[in-house]
Design a protein around this motif. Structure first.
Motif, PDB file in Angstrom:
ATOM      1  N   LYS A  57       0.451  -1.087  -0.118  1.00  0.00           N
ATOM      2  CA  LYS A  57      -0.145   0.210   0.446  1.00  0.00           C
ATOM      3  C   LYS A  57       0.619   0.759   0.015  1.00  0.00           C
ATOM      4  O   LYS A  57       0.528   2.161  -1.233  1.00  0.00           O
ATOM      5  CB  LYS A  57      -0.777   0.306   1.620  1.00  0.00           C
ATOM      6  CG  LYS A  57      -2.273  -0.768   1.169  1.00  0.00           C
ATOM      7  CD  LYS A  57      -3.007  -0.370   2.600  1.00  0.00           C
ATOM      8  CE  LYS A  57      -4.183  -1.752   2.385  1.00  0.00           C
ATOM      9  NZ  LYS A  57      -5.152  -1.406   1.229  1.00  0.00           N
ATOM     10  N   LEU A  58       1.558   1.160   0.620  1.00  0.00           N
ATOM     11  CA  LEU A  58       2.795   2.123   1.061  1.00  0.00           C
ATOM     12  C   LEU A  58       3.482   2.547  -0.485  1.00  0.00           C
ATOM     13  O   LEU A  58       4.276   3.466  -0.584  1.00  0.00           O
ATOM     14  CB  LEU A  58       3.775   1.691   2.519  1.00  0.00           C
ATOM     15  CG  LEU A  58       2.395   2.578   3.812  1.00  0.00           C
ATOM     16  CD1 LEU A  58       3.091   2.206   4.269  1.00  0.00           C
ATOM     17  CD2 LEU A  58       2.194   3.783   3.313  1.00  0.00           C
ATOM     18  N   ILE A  61       2.614   5.069  -2.990  1.00  0.00           N
ATOM     19  CA  ILE A  61       2.199   6.359  -2.669  1.00  0.00           C
ATOM     20  C   ILE A  61       3.223   7.300  -3.541  1.00  0.00           C
ATOM     21  O   ILE A  61       2.918   7.508  -4.043  1.00  0.00           O
ATOM     22  CB  ILE A  61       1.915   6.497  -1.079  1.00  0.00           C
ATOM     23  CG1 ILE A  61       1.052   6.114  -0.467  1.00  0.00           C
ATOM     24  CG2 ILE A  61       2.581   8.355  -0.739  1.00  0.00           C
ATOM     25  CD1 ILE A  61       0.584   6.326   1.280  1.00  0.00           C
ATOM     26  N   GLU A  62       4.573   6.988  -3.841  1.00  0.00           N
ATOM     27  CA  GLU A  62       5.812   7.282  -4.514  1.00  0.00           C
ATOM     28  C   GLU A  62       5.264   7.530  -5.617  1.00  0.00           C
ATOM     29  O   GLU A  62       5.404   8.619  -6.230  1.00  0.00           O
ATOM     30  CB  GLU A  62       6.761   6.965  -4.236  1.00  0.00           C
ATOM     31  CG  GLU A  62       7.766   7.260  -5.065  1.00  0.00           C
ATOM     32  CD  GLU A  62       9.662   6.807  -4.872  1.00  0.00           C
ATOM     33  OE1 GLU A  62      10.310   8.211  -4.927  1.00  0.00           O
ATOM     34  OE2 GLU A  62       9.420   5.825  -4.951  1.00  0.00           O
ATOM     35  N   LYS A  64       2.257   7.437  -6.898  1.00  0.00           N
ATOM     36  CA  LYS A  64       0.735   8.254  -7.075  1.00  0.00           C
ATOM     37  C   LYS A  64       1.149  10.191  -6.555  1.00  0.00           C
ATOM     38  O   LYS A  64       0.957  10.914  -7.884  1.00  0.00           O
ATOM     39  CB  LYS A  64       0.319   8.152  -6.115  1.00  0.00           C
ATOM     40  CG  LYS A  64      -1.468   8.658  -5.724  1.00  0.00           C
ATOM     41  CD  LYS A  64      -2.155   8.730  -6.938  1.00  0.00           C
ATOM     42  CE  LYS A  64      -3.762   9.366  -7.081  1.00  0.00           C
ATOM     43  NZ  LYS A  64      -4.741   8.814  -7.429  1.00  0.00           N
ATOM     44  N   PHE A 105       1.872  13.618   5.531  1.00  0.00           N
ATOM     45  CA  PHE A 105       1.987  12.094   5.503  1.00  0.00           C
ATOM     46  C   PHE A 105       2.953  11.733   6.426  1.00  0.00           C
ATOM     47  O   PHE A 105       2.272  10.797   7.309  1.00  0.00           O
ATOM     48  CB  PHE A 105       1.159  12.019   3.815  1.00  0.00           C
ATOM     49  CG  PHE A 105       1.789  10.362   3.881  1.00  0.00           C
ATOM     50  CD1 PHE A 105      -0.130   9.340   4.186  1.00  0.00           C
ATOM     51  CD2 PHE A 105       2.682   9.273   3.565  1.00  0.00           C
ATOM     52  CE1 PHE A 105      -0.066   7.913   4.329  1.00  0.00           C
ATOM     53  CE2 PHE A 105       2.327   7.997   3.636  1.00  0.00           C
ATOM     54  CZ  PHE A 105       1.186   7.854   3.748  1.00  0.00           C
ATOM     55  N   ILE A 145      -3.699   8.077   3.891  1.00  0.00           N
ATOM     56  CA  ILE A 145      -3.664   7.632   2.051  1.00  0.00           C
ATOM     57  C   ILE A 145      -4.939   8.449   1.569  1.00  0.00           C
ATOM     58  O   ILE A 145      -4.571   8.606   0.809  1.00  0.00           O
ATOM     59  CB  ILE A 145      -3.956   6.096   1.759  1.00  0.00           C
ATOM     60  CG1 ILE A 145      -2.138   5.313   2.442  1.00  0.00           C
ATOM     61  CG2 ILE A 145      -3.358   6.100   0.205  1.00  0.00           C
ATOM     62  CD1 ILE A 145      -2.115   3.862   2.232  1.00  0.00           C
ATOM     63  N   TYR A 149      -4.175  11.559  -0.671  1.00  0.00           N
ATOM     64  CA  TYR A 149      -4.478  12.050  -2.126  1.00  0.00           C
ATOM     65  C   TYR A 149      -5.148  12.813  -2.516  1.00  0.00           C
ATOM     66  O   TYR A 149      -5.827  13.467  -3.760  1.00  0.00           O
ATOM     67  CB  TYR A 149      -5.699  10.525  -2.861  1.00  0.00           C
ATOM     68  CG  TYR A 149      -4.337   8.872  -2.772  1.00  0.00           C
ATOM     69  CD1 TYR A 149      -2.711   9.053  -2.720  1.00  0.00           C
ATOM     70  CD2 TYR A 149      -4.503   7.424  -2.854  1.00  0.00           C
ATOM     71  CE1 TYR A 149      -1.779   8.671  -3.373  1.00  0.00           C
ATOM     72  CE2 TYR A 149      -3.640   7.006  -2.989  1.00  0.00           C
ATOM     73  CZ  TYR A 149      -2.779   7.365  -2.938  1.00  0.00           C
ATOM     74  OH  TYR A 149      -1.714   6.502  -3.580  1.00  0.00           O
TER      75      TYR A 149
END
Length: 154
Positions: A57-58, A61-62, A64, A105, A145, A149
């Motif tokens: 999941k993490l 993030i990068e 995105k 975050f 998260i 976003y």
């Protein structure tokens, strides 16, 4: 707990202090944060497995954040037309927003790590269950998260 990943900054963002990099700079390892406390081996294993469960999941993030930085660059270029100063102003404003969202975050993630460790410590001390800690942790990380976003999309 989470690993630092090095990436190429977007074309117009030449420093490594971009929002995506900031997220990973603020993530610390389980051993340095959680390894100094004795924990029952079964509880320790549950905590480590939970950490591994959250990694995919993490790691997304990068990507995105990089995608959002690239969209921002395109938007600023389109808006600026032939005006370099307008492009620079647009990018400065946008990059500050992305960096702030990334830092926020990172702070939420640090809070999550402490909160999760505290929960597993309670389990170690005979109060609560591993499943309750994992359920709370999943809900919290999902909300952090989602907030990230939302912050980068506005």
């Amino acid at each position: 707990f989470f690993f630092l990943m090095i990436r190429r900054p977007p074309r117009s963002t030449q420093s490594r202090s971009s929002a995506a990099s900031d997220v990973y700079k603020r993530q610390v390892s389980t051993q340095s944060t959680w390894g100094v406390f004795y924990m029952n081996p079964k509880v320790q294993e549950a905590l480590e497995n939970f950490s591994r469960e959250l990694q995919p999941k993490l790691q997304g993030i990068e990507q995105k954040l990089v995608e959002q930085e690239n969209k921002t660059e395109e938007k600023c270029f389109d808006q600026a037309r032939d005006d370099a100063d307008a492009f620079a102003r647009c990018m400065s404003k946008s990059v500050k927003k992305l960096e702030r969202a990334g830092k926020d975050f990172g702070f939420r993630l640090a809070f999550f790590q402490n909160q999760t460790f505290k929960c597993f410590t309670e389990v170690n001390n005979g109060r609560g269950t591993v499943e309750d800690c994992k359920a709370a942790g999943r809900a919290n990380i999902e909300s952090y998260i989602d907030r990230l976003y939302k912050d980068i999309s506005n």
